[in-house]
Design a protein around this motif. Sequence first.
Motif, PDB file in Angstrom:
ATOM      1  N   PHE A   1       0.822  -1.208   0.000  1.00  0.00           N
ATOM      2  CA  PHE A   1       0.000   0.000   0.000  1.00  0.00           C
ATOM      3  C   PHE A   1       0.858   1.261   0.000  1.00  0.00           C
ATOM      4  CE2 PHE A   1      -3.390  -2.763   1.902  1.00  0.00           C
ATOM      5  CZ  PHE A   1      -4.303  -2.601   0.881  1.00  0.00           C
ATOM      6  N   ARG A   2       1.993   1.227   0.699  1.00  0.00           N
ATOM      7  CA  ARG A   2       2.792   2.433   0.874  1.00  0.00           C
ATOM      8  C   ARG A   2       4.180   2.333   0.255  1.00  0.00           C
ATOM      9  NH1 ARG A   2      -0.531   6.344   2.305  1.00  0.00           N
ATOM     10  NH2 ARG A   2       1.286   7.519   3.033  1.00  0.00           N
ATOM     11  N   THR A   3       4.530   1.197  -0.324  1.00  0.00           N
ATOM     12  CA  THR A   3       5.899   0.991  -0.804  1.00  0.00           C
ATOM     13  C   THR A   3       5.898   0.417  -2.212  1.00  0.00           C
ATOM     14  OG1 THR A   3       5.963  -1.235   0.154  1.00  0.00           O
ATOM     15  CG2 THR A   3       6.759   0.581   1.527  1.00  0.00           C
ATOM     16  N   GLY A   4       6.993   0.707  -2.928  1.00  0.00           N
ATOM     17  CA  GLY A   4       7.205   0.135  -4.246  1.00  0.00           C
ATOM     18  C   GLY A   4       6.652   0.990  -5.364  1.00  0.00           C
ATOM     19  N   GLU A   5       7.165   0.711  -6.576  1.00  0.00           N
ATOM     20  CA  GLU A   5       6.643   1.349  -7.779  1.00  0.00           C
ATOM     21  C   GLU A   5       5.519   0.495  -8.350  1.00  0.00           C
ATOM     22  OE1 GLU A   5       9.207   3.733 -10.797  1.00  0.00           O
ATOM     23  OE2 GLU A   5      10.438   2.044 -10.140  1.00  0.00           O
ATOM     24  N   VAL A   6       4.451   1.136  -8.799  1.00  0.00           N
ATOM     25  CA  VAL A   6       3.353   0.419  -9.435  1.00  0.00           C
ATOM     26  C   VAL A   6       2.859   1.193 -10.649  1.00  0.00           C
ATOM     27  CG1 VAL A   6       2.544  -0.782  -7.371  1.00  0.00           C
ATOM     28  CG2 VAL A   6       1.639   1.471  -7.892  1.00  0.00           C
ATOM     29  N   TRP A   7       2.447   0.439 -11.650  1.00  0.00           N
ATOM     30  CA  TRP A   7       1.770   0.963 -12.828  1.00  0.00           C
ATOM     31  C   TRP A   7       0.409   0.279 -12.874  1.00  0.00           C
ATOM     32  CZ3 TRP A   7       6.817   0.193 -12.219  1.00  0.00           C
ATOM     33  CH2 TRP A   7       7.723   1.156 -12.690  1.00  0.00           C
ATOM     34  N   THR A   8      -0.675   1.033 -12.845  1.00  0.00           N
ATOM     35  CA  THR A   8      -2.010   0.442 -12.765  1.00  0.00           C
ATOM     36  C   THR A   8      -2.805   0.746 -14.024  1.00  0.00           C
ATOM     37  OG1 THR A   8      -3.160   2.330 -11.760  1.00  0.00           O
ATOM     38  CG2 THR A   8      -1.973   0.829 -10.273  1.00  0.00           C
TER      39      THR A   8
ATOM     40  N   VAL B   1      -7.153   8.992   1.409  1.00  0.00           N
ATOM     41  CA  VAL B   1      -7.336   7.673   2.009  1.00  0.00           C
ATOM     42  C   VAL B   1      -5.966   7.025   2.194  1.00  0.00           C
ATOM     43  CG1 VAL B   1      -8.364   5.392   1.717  1.00  0.00           C
ATOM     44  CG2 VAL B   1      -9.608   7.424   0.970  1.00  0.00           C
ATOM     45  N   VAL B   2      -5.727   6.504   3.397  1.00  0.00           N
ATOM     46  CA  VAL B   2      -4.445   5.868   3.703  1.00  0.00           C
ATOM     47  C   VAL B   2      -4.702   4.459   4.234  1.00  0.00           C
ATOM     48  CG1 VAL B   2      -3.226   8.036   4.156  1.00  0.00           C
ATOM     49  CG2 VAL B   2      -4.371   6.858   6.039  1.00  0.00           C
ATOM     50  N   ARG B   3      -3.792   3.562   3.863  1.00  0.00           N
ATOM     51  CA  ARG B   3      -3.879   2.168   4.296  1.00  0.00           C
ATOM     52  C   ARG B   3      -2.470   1.746   4.689  1.00  0.00           C
ATOM     53  NH1 ARG B   3      -5.767   3.357  -0.557  1.00  0.00           N
ATOM     54  NH2 ARG B   3      -8.014   3.275  -0.945  1.00  0.00           N
ATOM     55  N   ALA B   4      -2.297   1.293   5.906  1.00  0.00           N
ATOM     56  CA  ALA B   4      -0.972   0.895   6.364  1.00  0.00           C
ATOM     57  C   ALA B   4      -0.647  -0.507   5.861  1.00  0.00           C
ATOM     58  CB  ALA B   4      -0.903   0.930   7.888  1.00  0.00           C
TER      59      ALA B   4
ATOM     60  N   ALA C   1       6.060   9.173  16.409  1.00  0.00           N
ATOM     61  CA  ALA C   1       5.519   8.103  17.245  1.00  0.00           C
ATOM     62  C   ALA C   1       4.295   7.459  16.603  1.00  0.00           C
ATOM     63  CB  ALA C   1       5.157   8.647  18.620  1.00  0.00           C
ATOM     64  N   LEU C   2       3.634   8.188  15.720  1.00  0.00           N
ATOM     65  CA  LEU C   2       2.445   7.666  15.066  1.00  0.00           C
ATOM     66  C   LEU C   2       2.782   6.984  13.744  1.00  0.00           C
ATOM     67  CD1 LEU C   2       0.222  10.789  15.731  1.00  0.00           C
ATOM     68  CD2 LEU C   2      -0.199   8.519  16.677  1.00  0.00           C
ATOM     69  N   GLY C   3       3.604   7.654  12.925  1.00  0.00           N
ATOM     70  CA  GLY C   3       3.854   7.153  11.586  1.00  0.00           C
ATOM     71  C   GLY C   3       5.089   6.299  11.437  1.00  0.00           C
ATOM     72  N   GLU C   4       6.058   6.442  12.337  1.00  0.00           N
ATOM     73  CA  GLU C   4       7.318   5.700  12.197  1.00  0.00           C
ATOM     74  C   GLU C   4       7.411   4.556  13.195  1.00  0.00           C
ATOM     75  OE1 GLU C   4       9.532   5.929   9.843  1.00  0.00           O
ATOM     76  OE2 GLU C   4       8.374   7.509   8.858  1.00  0.00           O
TER      77      GLU C   4
ATOM     78  N   ARG D   1       1.239   1.560  12.771  1.00  0.00           N
ATOM     79  CA  ARG D   1       1.745   2.821  12.218  1.00  0.00           C
ATOM     80  C   ARG D   1       0.649   3.502  11.413  1.00  0.00           C
ATOM     81  NH1 ARG D   1       7.320   2.250   9.291  1.00  0.00           N
ATOM     82  NH2 ARG D   1       6.215   0.668   8.080  1.00  0.00           N
ATOM     83  N   VAL D   2       0.515   4.804  11.617  1.00  0.00           N
ATOM     84  CA  VAL D   2      -0.517   5.601  10.948  1.00  0.00           C
ATOM     85  C   VAL D   2       0.146   6.401   9.836  1.00  0.00           C
ATOM     86  CG1 VAL D   2      -2.270   7.373  11.212  1.00  0.00           C
ATOM     87  CG2 VAL D   2      -1.832   5.761  13.093  1.00  0.00           C
ATOM     88  N   PRO D   3      -0.089   6.058   8.576  1.00  0.00           N
ATOM     89  CA  PRO D   3       0.606   6.739   7.482  1.00  0.00           C
ATOM     90  C   PRO D   3      -0.051   8.058   7.097  1.00  0.00           C
ATOM     91  CG  PRO D   3      -0.767   4.987   6.618  1.00  0.00           C
ATOM     92  CD  PRO D   3      -0.909   4.934   8.114  1.00  0.00           C
ATOM     93  N   GLY D   4       0.713   8.871   6.359  1.00  0.00           N
ATOM     94  CA  GLY D   4       0.168  10.051   5.697  1.00  0.00           C
ATOM     95  C   GLY D   4       0.113  11.322   6.502  1.00  0.00           C
ATOM     96  N   LEU D   5       0.643  11.320   7.736  1.00  0.00           N
ATOM     97  CA  LEU D   5       0.567  12.508   8.579  1.00  0.00           C
ATOM     98  C   LEU D   5       1.721  13.455   8.279  1.00  0.00           C
ATOM     99  CD1 LEU D   5      -0.292  10.734  11.960  1.00  0.00           C
ATOM    100  CD2 LEU D   5      -1.895  11.765  10.321  1.00  0.00           C
ATOM    101  N   ASP D   6       1.643  14.648   8.846  1.00  0.00           N
ATOM    102  CA  ASP D   6       2.689  15.664   8.677  1.00  0.00           C
ATOM    103  C   ASP D   6       3.869  15.302   9.571  1.00  0.00           C
ATOM    104  OD1 ASP D   6       4.308  17.880   8.579  1.00  0.00           O
ATOM    105  OD2 ASP D   6       2.702  19.328   8.936  1.00  0.00           O
ATOM    106  N   PRO D   7       5.056  15.040   8.993  1.00  0.00           N
ATOM    107  CA  PRO D   7       6.188  14.625   9.829  1.00  0.00           C
ATOM    108  C   PRO D   7       6.662  15.692  10.801  1.00  0.00           C
ATOM    109  CG  PRO D   7       6.884  15.022   7.565  1.00  0.00           C
ATOM    110  CD  PRO D   7       5.392  15.075   7.561  1.00  0.00           C
ATOM    111  N   ASP D   8       6.277  16.949  10.570  1.00  0.00           N
ATOM    112  CA  ASP D   8       6.723  18.037  11.446  1.00  0.00           C
ATOM    113  C   ASP D   8       5.688  18.415  12.502  1.00  0.00           C
ATOM    114  OD1 ASP D   8       9.149  18.324  10.038  1.00  0.00           O
ATOM    115  OD2 ASP D   8       8.135  19.515   8.502  1.00  0.00           O
TER     116      ASP D   8
END
Length: 703
Positions: free
Chosen positions: A211-218, A589-592, A679-682, A631-638
């Motif tokens: 969902f969050r990694t790799g290259e994809v062509w759809t 929409v985010v999916r871990a 703490a949430l995303g990493e 882990r909660v993806p897609g948040l603001d790292p700062d």
Amino acid sequence: MIHHLRAGGVSLLLDARGTGVPAVLHWGADLGHLDDGALAALADALVPAVPPSSVDDPLRLTLVPTLSQGWSGQQALAVHRDGRLDVDPALLSVERVNVDWDDVLLVDVGDAEAGLEVRTELRLSPEGVLAVRNELRNVAGTPLGVGTLDVVLPVPDRARELADHTGLWAHERRPQRLTPGHGVWLREARHGRPGHDDAYLLAAGTPGFGFRTGEVWTAHVAWSGDRRLWAERNPLGPAVVGGGERLDPGEVVLGPGEVLTTPWLVATWSDAGIDGASDRLHRRHRRRRGPLRPRPLVLNTWEAVYFDHDLPTLARLVDAAAAAGVERFVLDDGWFHGRRDDRTSLGDWTVDAAVWPDGLHPLAALVRDAGMELGLWVEPEMVSADSDLARAHPEWVLGRASTPEWRHQRVLDLADPGAWAHVHDALAALLREYPIAYLKWDHNRDLLSGSAHRQTEALYRLLDALREEFPHVEIESCASGGGRVDLGIADRVDRFWPSDTNDPLDRQEIHRWTSVLVPPEHLGAHLGDARAHTTGRSSDLGFRFATALFGHAGIEWDLTRASDEDRAAVATWAAAYRDLRGLLHSGTVVRADVADPALAVHGVVAEDRSAAVVALVALSAPGVSRPAPARVPGLDPDASYRVEVVDLGAGAPRTLDAGAPAWWTAVAGGGSVVLPERALGETGLAWPLLTPQQAVVLRLTAV
């Protein structure tokens, strides 16, 4: 000339030098600004060697690959005229324009000897979505039979792993993966609709993409009839994805001057996994459809009363719906002439006077007075053998007498002008007489006969005509659940019914994969009975609430039979939905990627990442006693976020914690905790030990 389109972090490179059919050299990562010299050097660097026992010129995968060019893979164009099959088009022109914010290349090629011309339209949207279609014109004086007219695009050799979908009724969009060798992985729909086993979205990616990694062509074929979608690797070298409409022999024959336009092949690239591609697709669809009004909370009567229609029963359900905060009341199957079960009366679209002596006006008044909109179920493409329509016009019924019925019904030939006019006029009469704001448009069987091409074109004309005449009426695409979910009909409807099951355990997976292509605000998600009517499985109210929240929410449950406590909980959940839908229906929409298939983390993050709504879900028992942190993806790292539990009205989920994680102890009782994104995303949140079929919904607010 070499054409370079750039948008949304994506580049498309088309080599139109010379007189041959142009070729796509690259679509994917943005190549940056390249002047003419750099473009020529890049194109020259991609000219392949000529291997032994091969065509004597370097083999190019063109926009319209054919056998005459030396391409022995899947052909993009196959036609026949008077027994002749060979086609060898050459370049006529290339035009670059801008249409509806898309950067567009119009590439015209022709074969004078074969008497045909092909225009390929390539659109790169601001979001980085590539849409391609072909238009074939018969420029000769005799009929031209069309066997295949597809779109074929190259993908890099590193895109070795494939993923698509399959399924069955009430279990749609099941993902499947494979790593094929040389050959074709071909998925064809032969249902007259995409079907429950639809390939849906084909992804070719680097091995292990998630969902969050790799290259994809759809790739997705935006068409609601029979279609094909494939990936191919062969010893010639180029790897491709392709797709288009699946045509039966003789189904499309072009007369002199006639044109066939293919469906769009909608393609994306992402270097951030499936979610990256999904985000591009969602953004494009939202821009094309424009802003939606808040998606009203729905109550559908089907699993509440089935065919048992009478005004007193429905009046009690209207009152219960209004008390729960419902905004749209949908009367499902059973309202029309003679309809007491599923074996009769389809096609007779007049209100049954025996049940409704005053028409639907009394019910409409109750619904309106309760502050709700009225919706109505129809199945306009079908006909019952036992119906006034079938008896009056047997010539409008597709198939022979030996063609089997499916769910006790047959298909109405919408390509017949008389049948089309009958359906249009019957629906228009209902929409003029009653304050109907919504049609649940069902389609409960495969065709099995007739032309899927002509039937689908007629359906599109019918939907387009009704939308033009009644622009205030929203339409849902239901096809015995999720049998017709595609971007062709998505331009004509406002909502999809992803599945006929309201079992939340099944719906978790169905929504996860359906929402990769279609934004959640267009996906109906209903709160069903405690015991699911399709599976017989029982689920806690909290799990049902958490599942139905993440879509266009609704209720399919006889609230008049619910306890006072459950009705109060439903009202709390409905209020939470109304409060959160602005974010749920506009954000990313985010999916871990969760290694344990028993667990899932998904949610929606605001466009500016100032807030998020996230669900931690236990589908079954995890494989270890202490699952890896969520882990909660897609948040603001700062940023840091205040984390609190969303009160859905059902109380705390069941857990097996002998000693709960500290953050969970802080928020479970109605408190909150502030945590940095790291703490949430990493590093993630320690899982509360949810028992199977439990979920918790969190609200995250940047502080």
